[in-house]
Design a protein around this motif. Structure first.
Motif, PDB file in Angstrom:
ATOM      1  N   GLY A 155       0.826  -1.210   0.000  1.00  0.00           N
ATOM      2  CA  GLY A 155       0.000   0.000   0.000  1.00  0.00           C
ATOM      3  C   GLY A 155       0.857   1.255   0.000  1.00  0.00           C
ATOM      4  N   LEU A 156       1.887   1.244   0.827  1.00  0.00           N
ATOM      5  CA  LEU A 156       2.788   2.400   0.913  1.00  0.00           C
ATOM      6  C   LEU A 156       3.468   2.653  -0.437  1.00  0.00           C
ATOM      7  N   MET A 157       3.941   1.582  -1.052  1.00  0.00           N
ATOM      8  CA  MET A 157       4.667   1.751  -2.315  1.00  0.00           C
ATOM      9  C   MET A 157       3.758   2.221  -3.444  1.00  0.00           C
ATOM     10  N   VAL A 158       2.562   1.657  -3.523  1.00  0.00           N
ATOM     11  CA  VAL A 158       1.673   2.053  -4.620  1.00  0.00           C
ATOM     12  C   VAL A 158       1.112   3.465  -4.374  1.00  0.00           C
ATOM     13  N   GLY A 159       0.789   3.775  -3.114  1.00  0.00           N
ATOM     14  CA  GLY A 159       0.335   5.130  -2.791  1.00  0.00           C
ATOM     15  C   GLY A 159       1.405   6.160  -3.098  1.00  0.00           C
ATOM     16  N   PHE A 160       2.632   5.845  -2.734  1.00  0.00           N
ATOM     17  CA  PHE A 160       3.765   6.731  -3.000  1.00  0.00           C
ATOM     18  C   PHE A 160       3.966   6.897  -4.513  1.00  0.00           C
ATOM     19  N   SER A 161       3.826   5.796  -5.258  1.00  0.00           N
ATOM     20  CA  SER A 161       3.960   5.861  -6.717  1.00  0.00           C
ATOM     21  C   SER A 161       2.901   6.774  -7.328  1.00  0.00           C
ATOM     22  N   ALA A 162       1.682   6.678  -6.807  1.00  0.00           N
ATOM     23  CA  ALA A 162       0.620   7.563  -7.301  1.00  0.00           C
ATOM     24  C   ALA A 162       1.019   9.019  -7.061  1.00  0.00           C
ATOM     25  N   GLY A 163       1.630   9.284  -5.905  1.00  0.00           N
ATOM     26  CA  GLY A 163       2.088  10.633  -5.593  1.00  0.00           C
ATOM     27  C   GLY A 163       3.208  11.086  -6.529  1.00  0.00           C
ATOM     28  N   LEU A 164       4.096  10.159  -6.884  1.00  0.00           N
ATOM     29  CA  LEU A 164       5.187  10.505  -7.804  1.00  0.00           C
ATOM     30  C   LEU A 164       4.627  10.860  -9.184  1.00  0.00           C
ATOM     31  N   LEU A 165       3.572  10.156  -9.565  1.00  0.00           N
ATOM     32  CA  LEU A 165       2.894  10.466 -10.829  1.00  0.00           C
ATOM     33  C   LEU A 165       2.312  11.884 -10.787  1.00  0.00           C
ATOM     34  N   GLN A 166       1.748  12.234  -9.636  1.00  0.00           N
ATOM     35  CA  GLN A 166       1.223  13.595  -9.473  1.00  0.00           C
ATOM     36  C   GLN A 166       2.342  14.621  -9.634  1.00  0.00           C
ATOM     37  N   LEU A 167       3.500  14.261  -9.133  1.00  0.00           N
ATOM     38  CA  LEU A 167       4.661  15.152  -9.222  1.00  0.00           C
ATOM     39  C   LEU A 167       5.040  15.381 -10.680  1.00  0.00           C
ATOM     40  N   VAL A 168       4.981  14.300 -11.459  1.00  0.00           N
ATOM     41  CA  VAL A 168       5.367  14.373 -12.863  1.00  0.00           C
ATOM     42  C   VAL A 168       4.420  15.285 -13.659  1.00  0.00           C
ATOM     43  N   ILE A 169       3.123  15.209 -13.355  1.00  0.00           N
ATOM     44  CA  ILE A 169       2.164  15.987 -14.150  1.00  0.00           C
ATOM     45  C   ILE A 169       1.820  17.333 -13.498  1.00  0.00           C
ATOM     46  N   ALA A 170       2.537  17.680 -12.429  1.00  0.00           N
ATOM     47  CA  ALA A 170       2.185  18.887 -11.666  1.00  0.00           C
ATOM     48  C   ALA A 170       2.170  20.160 -12.515  1.00  0.00           C
ATOM     49  N   ASN A 171       3.211  20.380 -13.304  1.00  0.00           N
ATOM     50  CA  ASN A 171       3.289  21.629 -14.060  1.00  0.00           C
ATOM     51  C   ASN A 171       2.185  21.795 -15.103  1.00  0.00           C
ATOM     52  N   PRO A 172       2.018  20.830 -16.006  1.00  0.00           N
ATOM     53  CA  PRO A 172       0.935  20.997 -16.980  1.00  0.00           C
ATOM     54  C   PRO A 172      -0.445  21.082 -16.319  1.00  0.00           C
ATOM     55  N   LEU A 173      -0.668  20.276 -15.273  1.00  0.00           N
ATOM     56  CA  LEU A 173      -1.977  20.317 -14.624  1.00  0.00           C
ATOM     57  C   LEU A 173      -2.212  21.673 -13.960  1.00  0.00           C
ATOM     58  N   ASN A 174      -1.155  22.203 -13.352  1.00  0.00           N
ATOM     59  CA  ASN A 174      -1.276  23.508 -12.709  1.00  0.00           C
ATOM     60  C   ASN A 174      -1.612  24.594 -13.740  1.00  0.00           C
TER      61      ASN A 174
END
Ligand code: CTP
Ligand code: MG
Length: 196
Positions: A63-82
């Motif tokens: 759970g920790l690893m997959v949740g963290f991975s989802a967060g890393l994905l958010q990090l990757v798309i942060a600029n365009p989404l913002n």
């Protein structure tokens, strides 16, 4: 008149988006779980299990690893989404503070890690409390079952990114509903033995 529904929709989206690593982490513990329980079968001073068989090492780590991975994905798309969000704010003349939007959309590695870790630890804390209340594994504890993980995730996340109160309220109100819906689906899919 300000765009009330637009503002509300935005706040709901941003709130849920912020807490996604917690939802994903908590949800995937069900998928990766099984095997050795974290408490290794040991009992607390009240002679009841410390956490119970529903809290496993595999569930916690997965759970920790997959949740963290989802967060890393958010990090990757942060600029365009913002950028997309900022242009929507202008287009629909929303009364949402642009800096708050950026804070919600653009996480740090530390924040998404703490939010996922908080979710998994909060879930353990919930089970610890349930066992102390003499509730067996899987027995329902209304609100505790739905909010334990998100409460600690919010607390941990708050250390890195303090949220305006409206966002906290939206997360605390929506999470039990989303949690019940997701668990209903997991139950139907045969992933969980009870629908809560
Ligand atoms: N799970 C796991 N390890 C975790 C968290 C969850 O293996 N750290 C898995 C278990 O299979 C668990 C399922 O996910 O049964 C659902 O989690 P939850 O509803 O939190 O556990 P319950 O079985 O209901 O137990 P409790 O009464 O302690 O909440
Ligand atoms: Mg449960």
């Amino acid at each position: 008149m300000s765009n009330f529904w637009g503002d509300l929709g935005f706040i709901i989206f941003l709130s849920v988006y912020y807490i996604i690593p917690a939802y994903v982490g908590n949800g995937f513990a069900v998928v990766t779980g099984g095997g050795r329980p974290i408490d290794l079968g040991r009992k607390f001073t009240d002679k009841r299990r410390i956490l119970g068989d529903g809290k496993t090492i595999r569930g916690f780590i997965g759970g920790l690893m997959v949740g963290f991975s989802a967060g890393l994905l958010q990090l990757v798309i942060a600029n365009p989404l913002n950028e997309l969000m900022q242009s929507l704010i202008i287009q629909y003349q929303l009364g949402i503070d642009a800096t708050v939007v950026e804070r919600m959309i653009s996480p740090s590695i530390l924040r998404v890690f703490l939010i996922s870790l908080g979710a998994l630890l909060g879930d353990l804390l919930g089970s610890f409390i349930k066992r102390r209340m003499d509730l067996e594994r899987g027995k329902p504890a209304p609100l505790l079952d739905q909010l334990d993980f998100v409460a600690v995730a919010l607390l941990f996340g708050y250390i890195v990114t303090p949220l305006p109160w409206a966002y906290l309220v939206v997360i605390l109100v929506l999470t039990p509903l989303i949690h019940l819906m997701a668990n209903g689906i997991a139950y139907k899919a045969g992933l969980k033995s009870v629908p809560w």
